[in-house]
Design an enzyme around this catalytic site. Structure first.
Site, short mmCIF file in Angstrom:
data_model
loop_
_atom_site.label_atom_id
_atom_site.label_comp_id
_atom_site.label_asym_id
_atom_site.label_seq_id
_atom_site.Cartn_x
_atom_site.Cartn_y
_atom_site.Cartn_z
N LYS A 5 39.00 50.08 37.19
CA LYS A 5 37.79 49.67 36.45
C LYS A 5 36.71 49.16 37.40
O LYS A 5 35.56 49.56 37.31
CB LYS A 5 38.13 48.57 35.42
CG LYS A 5 39.14 48.97 34.36
CD LYS A 5 39.33 47.87 33.32
CE LYS A 5 39.94 46.59 33.87
NZ LYS A 5 41.31 46.70 34.41
N ARG A 8 38.90 41.97 25.97
CA ARG A 8 40.32 42.10 26.21
C ARG A 8 41.14 41.72 24.98
O ARG A 8 42.36 41.81 25.02
CB ARG A 8 40.72 41.19 27.36
CG ARG A 8 40.94 41.93 28.68
CD ARG A 8 41.24 40.88 29.68
NE ARG A 8 41.93 41.25 30.86
CZ ARG A 8 41.37 41.41 32.05
NH1 ARG A 8 40.07 41.39 32.19
NH2 ARG A 8 42.12 41.61 33.11
N ARG A 32 45.61 46.22 47.26
CA ARG A 32 44.15 46.27 47.30
C ARG A 32 43.52 45.02 47.90
O ARG A 32 44.09 43.94 47.88
CB ARG A 32 43.57 46.56 45.92
CG ARG A 32 43.74 45.45 44.92
CD ARG A 32 43.33 45.92 43.54
NE ARG A 32 43.41 44.84 42.58
CZ ARG A 32 43.09 44.96 41.30
NH1 ARG A 32 42.70 46.12 40.82
NH2 ARG A 32 43.19 43.93 40.49
N ARG A 74 43.05 39.08 46.27
CA ARG A 74 43.10 38.17 45.12
C ARG A 74 44.45 37.48 45.04
O ARG A 74 45.48 38.11 45.27
CB ARG A 74 42.87 38.96 43.84
CG ARG A 74 41.41 39.18 43.55
CD ARG A 74 41.19 40.17 42.46
NE ARG A 74 41.97 39.90 41.26
CZ ARG A 74 41.84 40.56 40.13
NH1 ARG A 74 40.94 41.53 40.04
NH2 ARG A 74 42.58 40.28 39.09
N ARG A 112 50.37 40.65 33.83
CA ARG A 112 49.05 41.18 33.45
C ARG A 112 49.18 42.50 32.69
O ARG A 112 48.43 42.78 31.77
CB ARG A 112 48.17 41.31 34.69
CG ARG A 112 47.70 39.94 35.21
CD ARG A 112 47.28 39.95 36.66
NE ARG A 112 46.14 40.80 36.90
CZ ARG A 112 45.82 41.27 38.11
NH1 ARG A 112 46.59 40.99 39.16
NH2 ARG A 112 44.76 42.03 38.25
P1 AMP Z 1 40.46 40.97 36.20
O1 AMP Z 1 39.63 40.69 37.42
O2 AMP Z 1 39.71 41.70 35.15
O3 AMP Z 1 41.77 41.62 36.55
O4 AMP Z 1 40.83 39.55 35.56
C1 AMP Z 1 41.60 38.61 36.29
C2 AMP Z 1 42.12 37.55 35.34
O5 AMP Z 1 41.01 36.86 34.72
C3 AMP Z 1 42.93 38.09 34.17
O6 AMP Z 1 44.30 38.28 34.51
C4 AMP Z 1 42.73 36.99 33.12
O7 AMP Z 1 43.52 35.86 33.42
C5 AMP Z 1 41.28 36.59 33.35
N1 AMP Z 1 40.33 37.38 32.55
C6 AMP Z 1 39.39 38.27 32.98
N2 AMP Z 1 38.69 38.79 31.97
C7 AMP Z 1 39.20 38.22 30.83
C8 AMP Z 1 38.92 38.38 29.45
N3 AMP Z 1 37.97 39.22 29.01
N4 AMP Z 1 39.65 37.63 28.56
C9 AMP Z 1 40.61 36.78 28.99
N5 AMP Z 1 40.95 36.62 30.27
C10 AMP Z 1 40.25 37.32 31.20
#
Ligand code: AMP
Length: 222
Positions: A17, A92, A131, A165, A176
């Site tokens: 993404k 989400r 990554r 990360r 996740r």
């Molecule tokens: P990402 O960078 O999109 O993989 O997000 C990393 C982490 O941030 C996720 O595992 C969640 O803990 C939190 N997170 C990101 N976007 C959301 C969202 N829209 N709703 C809830 N938690 C989120």
């Protein structure tokens, strides 16, 4: 004035993404809006929202809709989003999807496309574990699939500072993926029901996937 294009990228961690959103941003002049990036910035800045989100994020769970929506609304109110946004990692949950519908309706805007990046879960642990990103410009790299042309130097901006990360490790990735299937995957039918869903095979080469996405975005923005 044309209405802003609102695109949603759906897919589990590792589906691409972020990488694809950055490519669309460059090609179409849209703004990538990643709630994960916004939350990581809040954690780094030590804000109240960041403090509340940190433990949930390290465990691979989902941060509360309340916190995420507040962060998203603030970002959507900034002027650079007026041409359009690529939502990466949002919505989400069904609650977030409904809140987004309301927010857009209030602005007279609507969702142009929700694109599901379809991948095999089994490949995601390797994708996510390898990554890293450039600390200077945010360009994404991977130990196996996408290394810089000159080792240790970012192709885009020349920085030698790279970051990984904290949640990109095998255990957290499993949590996740579970959160994705339990809470986010139902949104695929939600957007299908609204007639805005497209599915893209995201197991192939980055450029191939990018071409498929560009074709969809051209239709929406064209
Ligand atoms: P990402 O960078 O999109 O993989 O997000 C990393 C982490 O941030 C996720 O595992 C969640 O803990 C939190 N997170 C990101 N976007 C959301 C969202 N829209 N709703 C809830 N938690 C989120």
């Amino acid at each position: 004035m044309t209405k802003p294009a609102v695109l949603i990228l759906l897919g589990p961690p590792g589906a691409g993404k972020g990488t694809q959103a950055r490519m669309l941003e460059e090609k179409f002049g849209l703004v990538q809006l990643s709630t994960g990036d916004l939350l990581r910035a809040a954690v780094a800045a030590g804000t109240e929202a960041g403090k509340a989100a940190q433990a949930v994020m390290s465990a691979g769970g989902l941060v509360s809709d309340e916190i995420v929506l507040a962060i998203l609304k603030d970002r959507m109110a900034e002027p650079d989003t007026s041409k359009g946004v690529i939502l990466d990692g949002f919505p989400r949950t069904e609650g977030q999807a409904a809140a987004l519908d309301e927010l857009l309706a209030a602005q007279g805007a609507s969702i142009g496309a929700a694109i599901s990046l379809e991948v095999d879960d089994a490949a995601m642990v390797e994708r996510v574990s390898g990554r890293y990103t450039c600390g200077g410009c945010g360009e994404g790299y991977h130990d196996t699939f996408k290394q810089p042309a000159v080792a240790g130097v970012c192709d885009k901006c020349g920085s030698t500072d790279f970051k990984r990360r904290a949640d990109d490790n095998a255990e957290t990735v499993s949590a996740r993926l579970e959160a994705y299937h339990a809470q986010t995957a139902p949104l695929i039918s939600y957007y299908d029901g609204k007639g805005v869903l497209s599915r893209v095979d995201a197991m192939g080469e980055i450029d191939r996937v990018a071409a498929d996405l560009a074709a969809i975005v051209t239709q929406v923005t064209g």
